[in-house]
Design a protein around this motif. Structure first.
Motif, short mmCIF file in Angstrom:
data_model
loop_
_atom_site.label_atom_id
_atom_site.label_comp_id
_atom_site.label_asym_id
_atom_site.label_seq_id
_atom_site.Cartn_x
_atom_site.Cartn_y
_atom_site.Cartn_z
N TRP A 1 0.85 -1.20 0.00
CA TRP A 1 0.00 0.00 0.00
C TRP A 1 0.88 1.25 0.00
O TRP A 1 0.64 2.18 -0.77
CB TRP A 1 -0.94 0.00 1.22
N ASP A 2 1.89 1.28 0.86
CA ASP A 2 2.79 2.43 0.92
C ASP A 2 3.52 2.62 -0.41
O ASP A 2 3.71 3.75 -0.86
CB ASP A 2 3.80 2.30 2.06
N LYS A 3 3.91 1.52 -1.02
CA LYS A 3 4.62 1.60 -2.30
C LYS A 3 3.73 2.26 -3.35
O LYS A 3 4.15 3.17 -4.06
CB LYS A 3 5.06 0.21 -2.76
N SER A 4 2.49 1.81 -3.45
CA SER A 4 1.58 2.40 -4.45
C SER A 4 1.22 3.84 -4.06
O SER A 4 1.04 4.69 -4.94
CB SER A 4 0.35 1.53 -4.66
N TYR A 5 1.15 4.13 -2.78
CA TYR A 5 0.87 5.48 -2.30
C TYR A 5 1.95 6.47 -2.77
O TYR A 5 1.66 7.62 -3.09
CB TYR A 5 0.79 5.47 -0.76
N LEU A 6 3.17 6.01 -2.82
CA LEU A 6 4.30 6.86 -3.20
C LEU A 6 4.48 7.01 -4.70
O LEU A 6 5.38 7.73 -5.15
CB LEU A 6 5.60 6.33 -2.58
N GLU A 7 3.63 6.38 -5.48
CA GLU A 7 3.71 6.52 -6.94
C GLU A 7 3.02 7.81 -7.35
O GLU A 7 1.89 7.82 -7.85
CB GLU A 7 3.10 5.29 -7.63
N ILE A 8 3.73 8.91 -7.09
CA ILE A 8 3.19 10.26 -7.35
C ILE A 8 4.26 11.10 -8.04
O ILE A 8 5.43 10.72 -8.08
CB ILE A 8 2.74 10.95 -6.04
N GLU A 9 3.84 12.25 -8.54
CA GLU A 9 4.77 13.17 -9.17
C GLU A 9 5.77 13.67 -8.13
O GLU A 9 5.43 13.81 -6.95
CB GLU A 9 4.03 14.38 -9.75
N GLN A 10 6.95 13.99 -8.60
CA GLN A 10 8.01 14.45 -7.71
C GLN A 10 7.62 15.75 -6.97
O GLN A 10 7.89 15.89 -5.79
CB GLN A 10 9.29 14.66 -8.51
N ALA A 11 6.96 16.67 -7.67
CA ALA A 11 6.55 17.94 -7.05
C ALA A 11 5.59 17.69 -5.89
O ALA A 11 5.70 18.31 -4.83
CB ALA A 11 5.91 18.85 -8.08
N LEU A 12 4.66 16.75 -6.09
CA LEU A 12 3.71 16.41 -5.02
C LEU A 12 4.43 15.74 -3.86
O LEU A 12 4.10 15.98 -2.70
CB LEU A 12 2.58 15.53 -5.55
N LEU A 13 5.42 14.92 -4.16
CA LEU A 13 6.21 14.27 -3.12
C LEU A 13 6.88 15.31 -2.22
O LEU A 13 6.84 15.20 -0.99
CB LEU A 13 7.26 13.34 -3.73
N ILE A 14 7.45 16.34 -2.82
CA ILE A 14 8.10 17.40 -2.05
C ILE A 14 7.07 18.16 -1.20
O ILE A 14 7.31 18.43 -0.01
CB ILE A 14 8.86 18.37 -2.99
N GLU A 15 5.91 18.45 -1.79
CA GLU A 15 4.84 19.12 -1.03
C GLU A 15 4.37 18.24 0.12
O GLU A 15 4.04 18.73 1.20
CB GLU A 15 3.65 19.44 -1.94
N LEU A 16 4.32 16.94 -0.11
CA LEU A 16 3.90 15.98 0.91
C LEU A 16 4.89 15.95 2.07
O LEU A 16 4.50 15.87 3.23
CB LEU A 16 3.76 14.60 0.27
N ILE A 17 6.18 16.03 1.76
CA ILE A 17 7.21 16.09 2.81
C ILE A 17 6.99 17.33 3.67
O ILE A 17 7.01 17.26 4.90
CB ILE A 17 8.63 16.09 2.20
N MET A 18 6.77 18.46 3.00
CA MET A 18 6.56 19.71 3.75
C MET A 18 5.28 19.66 4.59
O MET A 18 5.27 20.11 5.73
CB MET A 18 6.55 20.90 2.79
N ALA A 19 4.22 19.06 4.04
CA ALA A 19 2.96 18.93 4.78
C ALA A 19 3.13 18.01 5.98
O ALA A 19 2.66 18.33 7.09
CB ALA A 19 1.86 18.41 3.86
#
Length: 168
Positions: free
Chosen positions: A116-134
């Protein structure tokens, strides 16, 4: 006639009992929700239990008046898109603790996280960075660890130039 009257009476009692149960359930649910408002003013009605993983929200709920049935919590540092992803993560992991990720990451990230976590992380790089900040702002340690481990796995073995190219 007598049987019909009894049947009607028992049917009415059942309806009343069903209505009471619905009201009881509604009262239970009313107190267990809150509204999160993103930076771009989009609102999300979420179960309290889901978002109590957030240290920030937990602290803010202590300050909010208890008689407020559905408190609205503004999150001025989080846009709606990453907030949706945060809520998705919390819904999945609120009663299903995430696996601990070793630091430093020695093998492949995929080997130490759930499907589940693996598929959850299949996102655009920009969103990944925003997710880290959130995750950092909302103080959700498990999500922060997961997203940072994803970035670590992306840059592992890359040269400085390749990393600069990846992240601009």
């Amino acid at each position: 006639k007598k049987k019909t009257k009894q049947k009607i009476m028992s049917d009415k009692k059942l309806e009343v009992k069903k209505d009471v149960k619905k009201e009881d359930k509604k009262e239970e649910d009313d107190g267990s929700y809150l509204v999160l408002e993103s930076k771009d003013k989009k609102t999300f009605k979420v179960k309290r239990d889901f978002v109590l993983m957030s240290g920030l929200i937990k602290d803010l709920l202590d300050v909010v008046e208890e008689d407020d049935e559905e408190p609205k919590i503004p999150l001025p540092n989080v846009e709606s898109k990453p907030l949706q992803k945060v809520i998705e993560y919390c819904k999945h992991h609120w009663n299903n603790k995430a696996q601990t990720i070793e630091k430093p990451l020695k093998g492949k990230l995929e080997d130490v996280i759930s499907k589940w976590d693996k598929s959850y992380l299949e996102i655009e790089q920009a969103l990944l960075i925003e997710l880290i900040m959130a995750a950092n702002y909302l103080n959700i340690k498990d999500l922060l660890d997961l997203t940072c481990a994803k970035v670590a796995s992306m840059i592992k073995g890359k040269s400085t130039e390749q990393i600069r190219e990846m992240f601009g």
